[in-house]
Scaffold this motif. Structure first.
Motif, PDB file in Angstrom:
ATOM      1  N   LEU A  28      26.169  32.011  24.989  1.00 34.96           N
ATOM      2  CA  LEU A  28      26.782  33.345  25.112  1.00 34.96           C
ATOM      3  C   LEU A  28      26.432  33.990  26.442  1.00 34.96           C
ATOM      4  O   LEU A  28      27.274  34.623  27.072  1.00 34.96           O
ATOM      5  CB  LEU A  28      26.347  34.240  23.956  1.00 34.96           C
ATOM      6  N   ASN A  29      25.180  33.802  26.879  1.00 37.34           N
ATOM      7  CA  ASN A  29      24.746  34.339  28.157  1.00 37.34           C
ATOM      8  C   ASN A  29      25.547  33.714  29.294  1.00 37.34           C
ATOM      9  O   ASN A  29      25.972  34.402  30.212  1.00 37.34           O
ATOM     10  CB  ASN A  29      23.244  34.099  28.347  1.00 37.34           C
ATOM     11  N   ARG A  30      25.751  32.418  29.233  1.00 34.26           N
ATOM     12  CA  ARG A  30      26.516  31.724  30.276  1.00 34.26           C
ATOM     13  C   ARG A  30      27.969  32.209  30.277  1.00 34.26           C
ATOM     14  O   ARG A  30      28.560  32.408  31.328  1.00 34.26           O
ATOM     15  CB  ARG A  30      26.433  30.213  30.064  1.00 34.26           C
ATOM     16  N   LYS A  31      28.517  32.431  29.106  1.00 30.82           N
ATOM     17  CA  LYS A  31      29.885  32.943  29.014  1.00 30.82           C
ATOM     18  C   LYS A  31      29.972  34.324  29.677  1.00 30.82           C
ATOM     19  O   LYS A  31      30.921  34.608  30.415  1.00 30.82           O
ATOM     20  CB  LYS A  31      30.319  33.020  27.549  1.00 30.82           C
ATOM     21  N   GLU A  32      28.984  35.176  29.439  1.00 30.71           N
ATOM     22  CA  GLU A  32      28.960  36.504  30.069  1.00 30.71           C
ATOM     23  C   GLU A  32      28.831  36.366  31.591  1.00 30.71           C
ATOM     24  O   GLU A  32      29.454  37.121  32.337  1.00 30.71           O
ATOM     25  CB  GLU A  32      27.820  37.355  29.500  1.00 30.71           C
ATOM     26  N   GLN A  33      28.030  35.406  32.047  1.00 32.29           N
ATOM     27  CA  GLN A  33      27.904  35.166  33.483  1.00 32.29           C
ATOM     28  C   GLN A  33      29.246  34.744  34.084  1.00 32.29           C
ATOM     29  O   GLN A  33      29.601  35.166  35.191  1.00 32.29           O
ATOM     30  CB  GLN A  33      26.847  34.102  33.762  1.00 32.29           C
TER      31      GLN A  33
ATOM     32  N   LEU B 108      32.207  35.528  32.885  1.00 32.85           N
ATOM     33  CA  LEU B 108      33.049  36.732  32.896  1.00 32.85           C
ATOM     34  C   LEU B 108      32.668  37.666  34.044  1.00 32.85           C
ATOM     35  O   LEU B 108      33.548  38.214  34.717  1.00 32.85           O
ATOM     36  CB  LEU B 108      32.967  37.466  31.555  1.00 32.85           C
ATOM     37  N   ASP B 109      31.363  37.849  34.280  1.00 32.65           N
ATOM     38  CA  ASP B 109      30.912  38.703  35.385  1.00 32.65           C
ATOM     39  C   ASP B 109      31.390  38.166  36.730  1.00 32.65           C
ATOM     40  O   ASP B 109      31.904  38.918  37.566  1.00 32.65           O
ATOM     41  CB  ASP B 109      29.379  38.818  35.403  1.00 32.65           C
TER      42      ASP B 109
ATOM     43  N   ARG C  67      37.308  42.559  27.839  1.00 28.92           N
ATOM     44  CA  ARG C  67      35.952  43.124  27.830  1.00 28.92           C
ATOM     45  C   ARG C  67      35.948  44.519  28.461  1.00 28.92           C
ATOM     46  O   ARG C  67      35.318  45.435  27.937  1.00 28.92           O
ATOM     47  CB  ARG C  67      35.001  42.179  28.569  1.00 28.92           C
TER      48      ARG C  67
ATOM     49  N   ARG D 272      35.178  48.236  26.766  1.00 25.29           N
ATOM     50  CA  ARG D 272      34.205  49.179  27.338  1.00 25.29           C
ATOM     51  C   ARG D 272      34.815  50.588  27.429  1.00 25.29           C
ATOM     52  O   ARG D 272      34.155  51.575  27.113  1.00 25.29           O
ATOM     53  CB  ARG D 272      33.762  48.736  28.727  1.00 25.29           C
TER      54      ARG D 272
ATOM     55  N   HIS E 168      30.484  49.293  36.084  1.00 30.78           N
ATOM     56  CA  HIS E 168      31.292  48.077  35.910  1.00 30.78           C
ATOM     57  C   HIS E 168      32.534  48.155  36.815  1.00 30.78           C
ATOM     58  O   HIS E 168      33.660  47.947  36.371  1.00 30.78           O
ATOM     59  CB  HIS E 168      31.720  47.930  34.441  1.00 30.78           C
TER      60      HIS E 168
ATOM     61  N   GLU F  88      35.377  45.307  36.906  1.00 31.92           N
ATOM     62  CA  GLU F  88      36.145  45.231  35.661  1.00 31.92           C
ATOM     63  C   GLU F  88      37.088  46.415  35.502  1.00 31.92           C
ATOM     64  O   GLU F  88      38.251  46.248  35.140  1.00 31.92           O
ATOM     65  CB  GLU F  88      35.211  45.214  34.447  1.00 31.92           C
TER      66      GLU F  88
END
Length: 190
Positions: free
Chosen positions: A9-14, A16-17, A64, A68, A98, A101
């Motif tokens: 999940l952390n890698r997926k967020e990375q 996306l970032d 995402r 927000r 953000h 985004e």
């Protein structure tokens, strides 16, 4: 959740970032999934493990960001006479925290891909309806017009930020210390 799931999940967020940054910097068409993979330090197939295409990655970044925005507006707790202003501050905080985004969301209607345009239309409609409902619940007169103006002002902020034309929309001048704007020199008296 297992540590492996957390890491995934952390890698997926990375991803996306990184995608949000690259899409904001280079646009949808010039950004590749290989660019995103390189920015995160993974292989391109690893990006495809989470997102089946560049378009689905872009839509995930937008999703995402829309979440927000909706959350920020829903979380605002203010008396009716300060609701618009407080929701506006919530939007500005999102833009500061953000930036990539939020600018992507506000400018995503310019992407000509049908799926992106359809998604953008639906999400802007959802945001409009939620803002209008908040204004109606607060008892504000002309809630629909106020919601329309509120969203229009958000688009103006995004355009001024995207084009680096801060004089078009001077939201930063309302709190110069917080947003890193230097004070304007006083005009010489005549």
């Amino acid at each position: 959740m297992a540590p492996k799931d957390d890491a995934s999940l952390n890698r997926k967020e990375q991803i996306l970032d990184a995608a949000a940054s690259l899409f904001a910097e280079s646009g949808y068409y010039k950004t590749t999934t290989a660019d995103v993979a390189r920015a995160v330090g993974v292989t391109q197939p690893y990006v495809f493990h989470f997102f089946k295409s560049k378009e689905s990655l872009y839509l995930a970044v937008l999703d995402r960001a829309y979440r927000r925005i909706l959350h920020a507006f829903a979380a605002v707790d203010a008396p009716p006479k300060h609701l618009q202003e407080t929701m506006g501050k919530a939007f500005v905080e999102l833009l500061v925290d953000h930036r990539d985004e939020i600018l992507l969301v506000m400018m995503s209607y310019t992407t000509s891909e049908a799926a992106v345009r359809d998604y953008t239309r639906r999400e802007f409609e959802t945001i409009f309806e939620r803002v209008k409902a908040r204004f109606e619940q607060a008892g504000l007169e002309d809630a629909e017009d106020k919601a329309s103006s509120f969203i229009g002002h958000g688009l103006l902020i995004a355009m001024s930020e995207t084009l680096n034309l801060p004089h078009i929309c001077r939201w930063r001048e309302k709190d110069p210390e917080k947003y890193g704007v230097s004070a304007k020199p006083a005009k010489p008296s005549t």
